[in-house]
Scaffold this active site. Structure first.
Site, PDB file in Angstrom:
ATOM      1  N   GLU A 226      42.800  27.064  30.406  1.00  0.00           N
ATOM      2  CA  GLU A 226      41.666  27.562  31.129  1.00  0.00           C
ATOM      3  C   GLU A 226      40.800  26.272  31.597  1.00  0.00           C
ATOM      4  OE1 GLU A 226      37.582  28.669  32.233  1.00  0.00           O
ATOM      5  OE2 GLU A 226      38.307  27.463  30.500  1.00  0.00           O
ATOM      6  N   ASP A 246      34.598  35.050  28.950  1.00  0.00           N
ATOM      7  CA  ASP A 246      34.133  33.746  28.584  1.00  0.00           C
ATOM      8  C   ASP A 246      32.413  33.550  28.394  1.00  0.00           C
ATOM      9  OD1 ASP A 246      34.411  30.978  28.654  1.00  0.00           O
ATOM     10  OD2 ASP A 246      35.816  31.002  30.471  1.00  0.00           O
TER      11      ASP A 246
END
Length: 349
Positions: A226, A246
């Site tokens: 990511e 997140d």
């Protein structure tokens, strides 16, 4: 805390697992050990982690219905670096993995992970590290070319460093400096995004302990790239909704705090799905969870990566508020537990 889902989550379990995650080095592309860790933890809860060709981990949770399967994704990879070259004095030039300002790693302890499996300790320094020697040490620009890693070995030449087994392309991980305080504060590097991974495991632990089933099939995706932009570029084709879990950014005109669940309405990739975002807001209100809705101008998520890759999905973004992201980060255990509570409310709805 509220009197609904959050109190029934195992806070001690979530925080304990978070510490294990934080102490396991995992810069993007070097996530084998942390995926092993989550696979072992999932097995304890009765779940299996399937590994994709690129190294992501996937956990499938059967639901009461196979209609409109949902994906929950968080990333186990972190910021870090890689050896770019060995200098003539035996120190290392490095290249960043992920986007961070160089001053945030200056003075940090680190580990160099050689291809043979050996680890060598070091320290990140400016190439003009002493004010007693360099008149411009304070003003020296902190950029890649002006930074180095001093190794904690008896080496004074390129050849001596090479004999340690160190070579260009070796991964470098930062010392996370984990601190879990009795008042609930958690400060460490890499809360982005290991705090969210711990929240997802809090969901798994609750489902197993309570013997409950989500309203529909759920796939948890633990991504490994990511921080370099393509962690969740592939999404299983049956998934129709994807929630990226997140960290929530803090600062400037943003309203999220370290004790809130952040709900992101828009980031640099554009707006998130209106219906999903609205539902998350309504569920946070129903559950009595402290939350904030914000817009992040310099931010992208694994949901962004999936959409850019062509996934035909609806997407949303939530996570615990994290201060000083991509630096010396801090959050609160309440925010991590409440993020898990909001996810539970969504998948049980």
């Amino acid at each position: 805390m509220n009197d609904r889902l959050a109190p029934s989550l195992d806070r001690a379990y979530i925080v304990s697992l978070l510490e294990k995650l934080l102490r396991t080095p995992s810069p993007s592309g070097f996530c084998m050990a942390v995926i092993d860790l989550v696979a072992e933890e999932a097995a304890k809860l009765g779940y299996t982690v399937e590994r994709t060709p690129k190294g992501n981990g996937m956990i499938v949770i059967p639901g009461a219905s196979d209609a409109d399967p949902i994906g929950l994704t968080a990333h186990v990879d972190t910021l870090g670096a890689m050896v770019r070259s060995i200098k003539s004095d035996g120190s290392l030039r490095f290249t960043p993995i992920g986007g961070y300002a160089m001053q945030t790693v200056e003075g940090e302890y680190c580990l160099v992970h050689t291809r043979s499996g050996r680890t060598v300790e070091g320290t990140v320094l400016s190439t003009k590290p002493s004010v007693h020697v360099y008149s411009d040490a304070r003003d020296w620009k902190r950029e890649e070319a002006n930074m180095m890693i001093r190794l904690d070995e008896l080496t004074g030449s390129k050849e001596e460093t090479e004999k340690l087994g160190i070579a260009p392309g070796d991964f470098i991980s930062w010392d996370p400096r984990v601190r879990l305080l009795d008042n609930g504060w958690i400060k460490s590097r890499h809360l982005d995004d290991k705090a969210s991974v711990a929240a997802l495991f809090g969901v798994l632990e609750w489902l197993r302990r309570e013997g409950r089933t989500p309203s529909r099939n759920v796939t948890i995706i633990l991504s490994t790239y990511e921080e370099v932009g393509h962690g969740n570029a592939y999404v299983p084709p049956d998934i129709t909704e994807l929630i990226a879990v997140d960290m929530g950014a803090i600062g400037d005109d943003l309203s999220t705090t370290e004790k809130d669940v952040s709900i992101c309405a828009k980031d640099s990739s554009g707006p998130y799905d209106y219906g999903m975002t609205t539902k998350l807001i309504e569920l946070a209100k129903r559950e009595g969870l402290p939350y904030a809705v914000d817009i992040y101008p310099f931010y992208g998520s694994d949901a962004s990566a999936a959409l850019r890759a062509g996934s035909n999905i609806r997407a949303a973004l939530i996570g615990p508020g994290v201060h000083a992201s991509h630096g010396m980060e801090r959050t609160h255990a309440d925010a991590v537990v409440n993020t898990a509570a909001l996810l539970l409310a969504y998948i049980m709805e």
